[in-house]
Design an enzyme around this catalytic site. Structure first.
Site, PDB file in Angstrom:
ATOM      1  N   PHE A 149       0.813  -1.218   0.000  1.00  0.00           N
ATOM      2  CA  PHE A 149       0.000   0.000   0.000  1.00  0.00           C
ATOM      3  C   PHE A 149       0.845   1.266   0.000  1.00  0.00           C
ATOM      4  O   PHE A 149       0.392   2.335  -0.410  1.00  0.00           O
ATOM      5  CB  PHE A 149      -0.930   0.010   1.230  1.00  0.00           C
ATOM      6  CG  PHE A 149      -0.227   0.421   2.500  1.00  0.00           C
ATOM      7  CD1 PHE A 149      -0.058   1.759   2.817  1.00  0.00           C
ATOM      8  CD2 PHE A 149       0.315  -0.536   3.362  1.00  0.00           C
ATOM      9  CE1 PHE A 149       0.617   2.135   3.978  1.00  0.00           C
ATOM     10  CE2 PHE A 149       0.992  -0.162   4.513  1.00  0.00           C
ATOM     11  CZ  PHE A 149       1.145   1.182   4.819  1.00  0.00           C
ATOM     12  N   LYS A 173      -0.966  -7.025  -9.171  1.00  0.00           N
ATOM     13  CA  LYS A 173      -1.975  -7.106  -8.090  1.00  0.00           C
ATOM     14  C   LYS A 173      -1.576  -6.049  -7.044  1.00  0.00           C
ATOM     15  O   LYS A 173      -0.718  -6.288  -6.200  1.00  0.00           O
ATOM     16  CB  LYS A 173      -1.938  -8.522  -7.488  1.00  0.00           C
ATOM     17  CG  LYS A 173      -3.232  -8.976  -6.839  1.00  0.00           C
ATOM     18  CD  LYS A 173      -3.715  -8.131  -5.698  1.00  0.00           C
ATOM     19  CE  LYS A 173      -2.936  -8.318  -4.424  1.00  0.00           C
ATOM     20  NZ  LYS A 173      -3.288  -7.304  -3.385  1.00  0.00           N
ATOM     21  N   SER A 226       5.450  -7.139   3.281  1.00  0.00           N
ATOM     22  CA  SER A 226       5.992  -7.509   4.594  1.00  0.00           C
ATOM     23  C   SER A 226       6.756  -8.842   4.525  1.00  0.00           C
ATOM     24  O   SER A 226       6.545  -9.657   3.616  1.00  0.00           O
ATOM     25  CB  SER A 226       4.857  -7.594   5.608  1.00  0.00           C
ATOM     26  OG  SER A 226       3.945  -8.579   5.187  1.00  0.00           O
ATOM     27  N   CYS A 281       9.817   1.487   3.494  1.00  0.00           N
ATOM     28  CA  CYS A 281      10.774   0.443   3.878  1.00  0.00           C
ATOM     29  C   CYS A 281      12.163   1.008   4.050  1.00  0.00           C
ATOM     30  O   CYS A 281      13.023   0.381   4.632  1.00  0.00           O
ATOM     31  CB  CYS A 281      10.789  -0.656   2.831  1.00  0.00           C
ATOM     32  SG  CYS A 281      11.494  -0.102   1.290  1.00  0.00           S
ATOM     33  N   GLU A 382       8.597  -4.193  13.194  1.00  0.00           N
ATOM     34  CA  GLU A 382       8.611  -3.113  12.218  1.00  0.00           C
ATOM     35  C   GLU A 382       7.371  -2.270  12.491  1.00  0.00           C
ATOM     36  O   GLU A 382       6.246  -2.710  12.237  1.00  0.00           O
ATOM     37  CB  GLU A 382       8.561  -3.694  10.797  1.00  0.00           C
ATOM     38  CG  GLU A 382       8.630  -2.623   9.738  1.00  0.00           C
ATOM     39  CD  GLU A 382       8.450  -3.148   8.314  1.00  0.00           C
ATOM     40  OE1 GLU A 382       7.857  -4.227   8.135  1.00  0.00           O
ATOM     41  OE2 GLU A 382       8.883  -2.446   7.387  1.00  0.00           O
TER      42      GLU A 382
HETATM   43  P1  NAD Z   1       1.656  -6.755   2.990  1.00  0.00           P
HETATM   44  O1  NAD Z   1       2.675  -7.807   3.062  1.00  0.00           O
HETATM   45  O2  NAD Z   1       0.522  -6.798   3.929  1.00  0.00           O
HETATM   46  O3  NAD Z   1       0.997  -6.731   1.523  1.00  0.00           O
HETATM   47  C1  NAD Z   1       1.781  -6.687   0.345  1.00  0.00           C
HETATM   48  C2  NAD Z   1       0.991  -7.320  -0.790  1.00  0.00           C
HETATM   49  O4  NAD Z   1       0.759  -8.700  -0.477  1.00  0.00           O
HETATM   50  C3  NAD Z   1      -0.382  -6.700  -1.018  1.00  0.00           C
HETATM   51  O5  NAD Z   1      -0.656  -6.656  -2.382  1.00  0.00           O
HETATM   52  C4  NAD Z   1      -1.318  -7.652  -0.286  1.00  0.00           C
HETATM   53  O6  NAD Z   1      -2.618  -7.671  -0.839  1.00  0.00           O
HETATM   54  C5  NAD Z   1      -0.639  -8.985  -0.445  1.00  0.00           C
HETATM   55  N1  NAD Z   1      -0.883  -9.884   0.691  1.00  0.00           N
HETATM   56  C6  NAD Z   1      -1.142  -9.537   1.980  1.00  0.00           C
HETATM   57  N2  NAD Z   1      -1.264 -10.636   2.743  1.00  0.00           N
HETATM   58  C7  NAD Z   1      -1.064 -11.704   1.932  1.00  0.00           C
HETATM   59  C8  NAD Z   1      -1.047 -13.116   2.135  1.00  0.00           C
HETATM   60  N3  NAD Z   1      -1.259 -13.641   3.326  1.00  0.00           N
HETATM   61  N4  NAD Z   1      -0.792 -13.897   1.075  1.00  0.00           N
HETATM   62  C9  NAD Z   1      -0.537 -13.370  -0.142  1.00  0.00           C
HETATM   63  N5  NAD Z   1      -0.551 -12.043  -0.394  1.00  0.00           N
HETATM   64  C10 NAD Z   1      -0.810 -11.215   0.627  1.00  0.00           C
HETATM   65  O7  NAD Z   1       2.427  -5.343   3.072  1.00  0.00           O
HETATM   66  P2  NAD Z   1       1.802  -3.887   3.213  1.00  0.00           P
HETATM   67  O8  NAD Z   1       1.249  -3.713   4.572  1.00  0.00           O
HETATM   68  O9  NAD Z   1       0.928  -3.588   2.038  1.00  0.00           O
HETATM   69  O10 NAD Z   1       3.113  -3.007   3.041  1.00  0.00           O
HETATM   70  C11 NAD Z   1       3.993  -2.709   4.092  1.00  0.00           C
HETATM   71  C12 NAD Z   1       5.164  -3.666   4.105  1.00  0.00           C
HETATM   72  O11 NAD Z   1       5.842  -3.608   2.862  1.00  0.00           O
HETATM   73  C13 NAD Z   1       6.211  -3.302   5.147  1.00  0.00           C
HETATM   74  O12 NAD Z   1       6.655  -4.472   5.765  1.00  0.00           O
HETATM   75  C14 NAD Z   1       7.317  -2.666   4.334  1.00  0.00           C
HETATM   76  O13 NAD Z   1       8.600  -2.733   4.908  1.00  0.00           O
HETATM   77  C15 NAD Z   1       7.240  -3.467   3.091  1.00  0.00           C
HETATM   78  N6  NAD Z   1       7.856  -2.769   1.973  1.00  0.00           N
HETATM   79  C16 NAD Z   1       9.077  -3.222   1.581  1.00  0.00           C
HETATM   80  C17 NAD Z   1       9.734  -2.580   0.543  1.00  0.00           C
HETATM   81  C18 NAD Z   1      11.086  -3.046   0.100  1.00  0.00           C
HETATM   82  O14 NAD Z   1      11.563  -2.598  -0.933  1.00  0.00           O
HETATM   83  N7  NAD Z   1      11.748  -3.929   0.832  1.00  0.00           N
HETATM   84  C19 NAD Z   1       9.133  -1.486  -0.109  1.00  0.00           C
HETATM   85  C20 NAD Z   1       7.878  -1.069   0.323  1.00  0.00           C
HETATM   86  C21 NAD Z   1       7.251  -1.729   1.372  1.00  0.00           C
END
Ligand code: NAD
Length: 507
Positions: A149, A173, A226, A281, A382
């Site tokens: 997000f 997605k 995440s 991140c 985090e």
């Molecule tokens: P999230 O892991 O909840 O969701 C990321 C994506 O995965 C979304 O599209 C979501 O719909 C999908 N998703 C969620 N739960 C899932 C599951 N159980 N199975 C399969 N798909 C699933 O992350 P978020 O809350 O949207 O974003 C924040 C996280 O992203 C933080 O941990 C942040 O550090 C990380 N992030 C990392 C980077 C990087 O480059 N390392 C960059 C941006 C964000």
């Protein structure tokens, strides 16, 4: 509720799925729309559209691809303000941050505008007698992207333009909390002349992701999100024969040494900890400060953090907007309370901050926690919010050890005027992206982006040269032309006869 955001498949908006998820305006706390959640049938139809499009797109000339990429780049730049408005409305971040993320996405598009150079192969003439060897890289097929997000434009741009430039087709997605930017981008691709089916969007949750993870028609998964989700997705994807790059969670540390320019370091840490409300991140949520200057640093940091203006993202003076959901805001504030109850000192308390006129929005103010310890929840988890955790250490070595002991390895920074200290730091820590007097060391598009340890699962980092490698596969040709070689040999023999004949006739 005013709008529904659905899918984009084969150049058209497609509706359908298993239900809806609410979209909020985080600044007001009101539901403003809903995201349609793709079911298996929708996701499979997007994959099928991408497979159909792959047949011709993978054969398109580099010139055609480049022309579309240049046009897309122009459209993206021209529509930055509209995109920033869309991002800010559904995400809550301030407009300048939103425009900044479009700019970072643009950098990647500009990088792949040079795709003819990036895909140039290698040639070895006469590797054996009459035999040449050459190699080049070909597209891999349908590539999928699953994005978080917090950067609804930048994260998709880290992957889709690179995949498409290399001749692949794409299914994105996005996160369900802020899905509109992805559809806007799909419209820009279409205007740029990208054929239908090359770029598709399915909205949804983990059920949609599960189809992408396992479908044999999907050749690669690019995930940003995440750590627990990314790790699982990586393992499932690999077990299903896909190449996977999973960029995950982070807990970035900034070490402040006694010889640093403290005013500069405090300003940098505050901006990196509280910019985008800490929802990035590459934020810097942990400051490791050497004892000698800890009080002085903290005074400066608190003073600067008090100047951070927290307001609705569309306020031109705002430095920091709202948090993505009420639940996340509450979790962030609970983590601060937990630190307080565990004995840390809350030197700046953002809990309960609600800007006037936006009392129902998902706001919290900047918080600084001093004298935290590594077993506290505020250090272990985090937080992904505007919270700076300060740990005091005696020296650089102890700071390095803390970073080594942390399971994440996305980014880290050091503030110092010593080249020796900086060199020791950059060599010692198991972290993918390091800043030396730079708080958010996000690499430029012509390098690649990615962490180490629990911040990354896979082999190739994203965008830059590693991105091109990820979205292509090598082909090596070993060639010999026996007929040509034989006729060449015959021709040279004939020339010898003629020469011999000529010389005998003249003798
Ligand atoms: P999230 O892991 O909840 O969701 C990321 C994506 O995965 C979304 O599209 C979501 O719909 C999908 N998703 C969620 N739960 C899932 C599951 N159980 N199975 C399969 N798909 C699933 O992350 P978020 O809350 O949207 O974003 C924040 C996280 O992203 C933080 O941990 C942040 O550090 C990380 N992030 C990392 C980077 C990087 O480059 N390392 C960059 C941006 C964000």
């Amino acid at each position: 509720m005013t709008y529904t955001v659905s899918h984009y498949i084969s150049g058209k908006i497609v509706t359908g799925g298993s239900g809806f998820s609410p979209i909020y305006n985080p600044a007001t706390g009101e539901q403003i729309g809903q995201t349609e959640l793709a079911d298996q049938i929708i996701v499979e139809s997007a994959i099928a559209a991408a497979q159909d499009a792959f047949a011709s797109w993978s054969q398109s000339s580099l010139g055609r691809r480049t022309a579309i990429l240049f046009k897309f780049r122009e459209l993206l730049a021209a529509h930055t303000d509209e995109l920033a408005q869309i991002i800010s409305r559904e995400h809550g971040k301030v407009l300048s941050d939103a425009a900044g993320e479009v700019g970072r996405g643009l950098d990647v598009v500009e990088y792949v505008c040079g795709v003819p150079s990036l895909l140039k192969g290698e040639f070895s003439m006469q590797a054996a007698t009459g035999m040449d060897v050459f190699s080049f890289r070909e597209p891999i097929g349908v590539c999928a992207g699953i994005t978080p997000f917090n950067f609804p434009v930048m994260c998709p741009m880290w992957m889709a333009p690179v995949a498409i430039a290399c001749g692949n087709t794409f299914v994105l997605k996005p996160a369900k909390a802020d899905p509109s930017a992805a559809l806007y981008i799909a419209g820009l691709w279409a205007k740029a002349g990208l054929p239908a089916g090359v770029f598709n969007v399915v909205q949804g949750d983990r059920h949609a992701v599960a189809v992408l993870d396992t479908h044999p028609g999907v050749k690669s998964l690019s995930f940003v999100g995440s750590t627990p989700v990314g790790k699982e997705l990586h393992d499932i994807g690999v077990a299903h024969g896909k190449r996977v790059q999973a960029l995950c969670g982070a807990k970035n540390h900034g070490v402040i040494l006694a010889d640093a320019d403290l005013d500069f370091a405090a300003a940098s840490v505050v901006s990196a900890a509280f910019g985008a409300a800490g929802e990035r991140c590459m934020a810097l949520p942990v400051a490791i400060v050497v004892d000698e200057i800890a009080d002085q640093f903290l005074d400066l940091a608190v003073q600067k953090a008090k100047e951070v203006k927290v307001a609705v993202g569309t306020d031109p003076d705002a430095d920091m907007g709202a948090i993505i959901t009420r639940a996340d805001r509450d979790r962030i504030e609970e983590t601060i309370t937990d630190a307080e109850n565990s004995g840390a000192r809350i030197v700046l308390d953002g809990r309960g901050y609600r800007p006037k006129g936006y009392e129902n929005g998902f706001f919290t103010g900047p918080t600084i926690i001093d004298q935290a310890t590594t077993d506290m929840r505020c250090y272990v988890e985090e937080i992904f919010g505007p919270v700076l955790v300060v740990l005091r250490v005696p020296d650089l070595e102890s700071g390095i050890q803390l970073i080594k002991n942390n399971p994440y390895g996305n980014g880290a920074a050091i503030f110092t005027s010593s080249g020796d200290a900086a060199r020791e730091f950059q060599r010692a820590i198991p972290v993918g992206m390091i800043g030396i007097n730079v708080p958010i060391p996000v690499p430029v598009a012509y390098h690649s982006f990615g962490g180490w340890q629990n911040s990354f699962f896979g082999e190739s980092h994203i965008y830059g040269p590693e991105g091109v490698k990820f979205f292509t596969q090598a082909k090596v040709i070993t060639q010999r032309w026996p007929q040509a070689a034989a006729s060449q040999a015959a021709a040279s023999q004939a020339a010898t006869f003629h020469f011999a004949g000529a010389s005998s006739a003249s003798s």
